[in-house]
Design a protein around this motif. Structure first.
Motif, PDB file in Angstrom:
ATOM      1  N   SER A   1       0.946  -1.166  -0.238  1.00  0.00           N
ATOM      2  CA  SER A   1      -0.056   0.051   0.021  1.00  0.00           C
ATOM      3  C   SER A   1       1.021   1.267   0.052  1.00  0.00           C
ATOM      4  O   SER A   1       0.465   2.331   0.024  1.00  0.00           O
ATOM      5  CB  SER A   1      -0.771  -0.097   1.307  1.00  0.00           C
ATOM      6  OG  SER A   1       0.009  -0.153   2.300  1.00  0.00           O
TER       7      SER A   1
ATOM      8  N   THR B   1       3.457   3.837  -1.805  1.00  0.00           N
ATOM      9  CA  THR B   1       4.257   4.194  -2.942  1.00  0.00           C
ATOM     10  C   THR B   1       5.632   4.566  -2.672  1.00  0.00           C
ATOM     11  O   THR B   1       6.202   4.891  -1.666  1.00  0.00           O
ATOM     12  CB  THR B   1       3.531   5.518  -3.641  1.00  0.00           C
ATOM     13  OG1 THR B   1       3.629   6.563  -2.758  1.00  0.00           O
ATOM     14  CG2 THR B   1       1.843   5.231  -4.042  1.00  0.00           C
TER      15      THR B   1
ATOM     16  N   SER C   1      -8.455  -1.398  -7.200  1.00  0.00           N
ATOM     17  CA  SER C   1      -6.947  -1.501  -6.250  1.00  0.00           C
ATOM     18  C   SER C   1      -7.535  -1.368  -5.120  1.00  0.00           C
ATOM     19  O   SER C   1      -6.556  -1.632  -4.013  1.00  0.00           O
ATOM     20  CB  SER C   1      -6.010  -0.528  -6.912  1.00  0.00           C
ATOM     21  OG  SER C   1      -5.450  -0.576  -8.222  1.00  0.00           O
TER      22      SER C   1
ATOM     23  N   LYS D   1      -1.164  -0.140  -3.814  1.00  0.00           N
ATOM     24  CA  LYS D   1      -0.736   0.883  -4.731  1.00  0.00           C
ATOM     25  C   LYS D   1       0.304  -0.001  -5.672  1.00  0.00           C
ATOM     26  O   LYS D   1       0.341   0.485  -6.721  1.00  0.00           O
ATOM     27  CB  LYS D   1       0.277   1.869  -4.076  1.00  0.00           C
ATOM     28  CG  LYS D   1      -0.595   2.694  -2.986  1.00  0.00           C
ATOM     29  CD  LYS D   1      -1.483   3.841  -3.843  1.00  0.00           C
ATOM     30  CE  LYS D   1      -2.609   4.336  -3.104  1.00  0.00           C
ATOM     31  NZ  LYS D   1      -2.303   4.979  -1.857  1.00  0.00           N
TER      32      LYS D   1
END
Ligand SMILES: O=C(O)c1cc(=O)[nH]c(=O)n1[C@@H]1O[C@H](COP(=O)(O)O)[C@@H](O)[C@H]1O
Length: 235
Positions: free
Chosen positions: A122, A124, A189, A193
């Motif tokens: 999750s 980035t 999603s 991520k």
């Protein structure tokens, strides 16, 4: 350990789990995470194992080495197949986890696989750089966590599909790459991520895939599971 897709049983209580598993007439590999375990306790592990399924107990332990060692010693008695910690806890903590797991495993059972979470799927690269102040490309952070996990003697890591092949090259094919963040093509999603499809995972270095909502939120979970299996199975 089998290599079936691992279904994340992210349900609030045993009731929903029993209802969900009742749709299937085969032995599965399932994941019990903190949502379920914190409500139902160790009994839920016994219940699911009693139904004939393999269990990944995903509690992501992350504390001082002594605490994690003692906690793992207790968890070892549950007879699960796979269990995890956070690599961010460091080498000493991971060594403690392994020692505890070995010490607590009954002599007539084999030790559960022990893996470490690298960067959550999750997260980035930008979030990692800004919030964790790790000023590196995300792949380098994940690879660093994989290398210290290997140094601590664990069996592998949790990572996204996008880092799995690199980890395999650096840490070896036998070092597990367990990859959540799996979605069917076009699927939502949610909070994930770094996502990928089962077939992309199959071709890009995953050892095992973890699939939750793409199956558990489906109106026909058996059909969704079979679709995932088909895409993954050519492995
Ligand atoms: O350790 C895990 O299992 C895990 C690590 C990670 O980086 N990302 C991740 O999503 N997970 C777990 O994998 C499952 C993914 O669920 P879905 O996003 O619904 O497929 C959840 O139960 C998460 O707790």
């Amino acid at each position: 350990m089998n290599n079936k897709p691992i279904i994340a049983l992210d349900f609030p209580s045993e009731k929903e789990v029993v209802e969900f598993l009742g749709h299937f007439d085969e032995s599965l590999f399932v994941k019990i995470g903190m949502e379920l375990y914190l409500q139902e306790g160790p009994n839920i592990v016994e219940k699911v194992k009693g139904l004939g399924h393999d269990v990944f107990l995903d509690l992501k332990l992350h504390d001082i080495p002594n605490t994690v060692k003692s906690a793992m010693k207790g968890l070892a008695r549950l007879g699960v197949d796979l269990v995890n910690v956070h690599a961010a806890g460091g080498i000493n903590m991971m060594e403690g986890a392994l020692e505890g797991l070995e010490a607590g495993t009954p002599s007539d059972q084999s030790r559960a696989g022990l893996i470490a979470v690298t960067q959550l799927t999750s997260t980035t690269e930008q979030q990692m750089q800004e919030q964790q102040k790790i000023k590196l490309p995300l792949i380098e952070s994940v690879l660093n966590y994989a290398q210290i996990t290997k140094q601590a003697g664990l069996d592998g890591v949790v990572c996204s599909v996008h880092e799995a092949a690199t980890i395999s090259e650096v840490c070896g094919e036998d070092f597990l790459r367990v990859t959540p963040g799996i979605r069917l093509a076009g699927g939502e999603s949610h909070d994930q991520k770094r996502v990928a499809t089962p077939n992309f995972a199959r071709n890009h270095g995953s050892s095992l895939i973890v699939v939750g909502r793409a199956i558990t939120n489906s109106a026909d979970p058996v059909n969704a599971y079979n679709t995932v299996v088909k895409l993954w199975e050519a492995k």
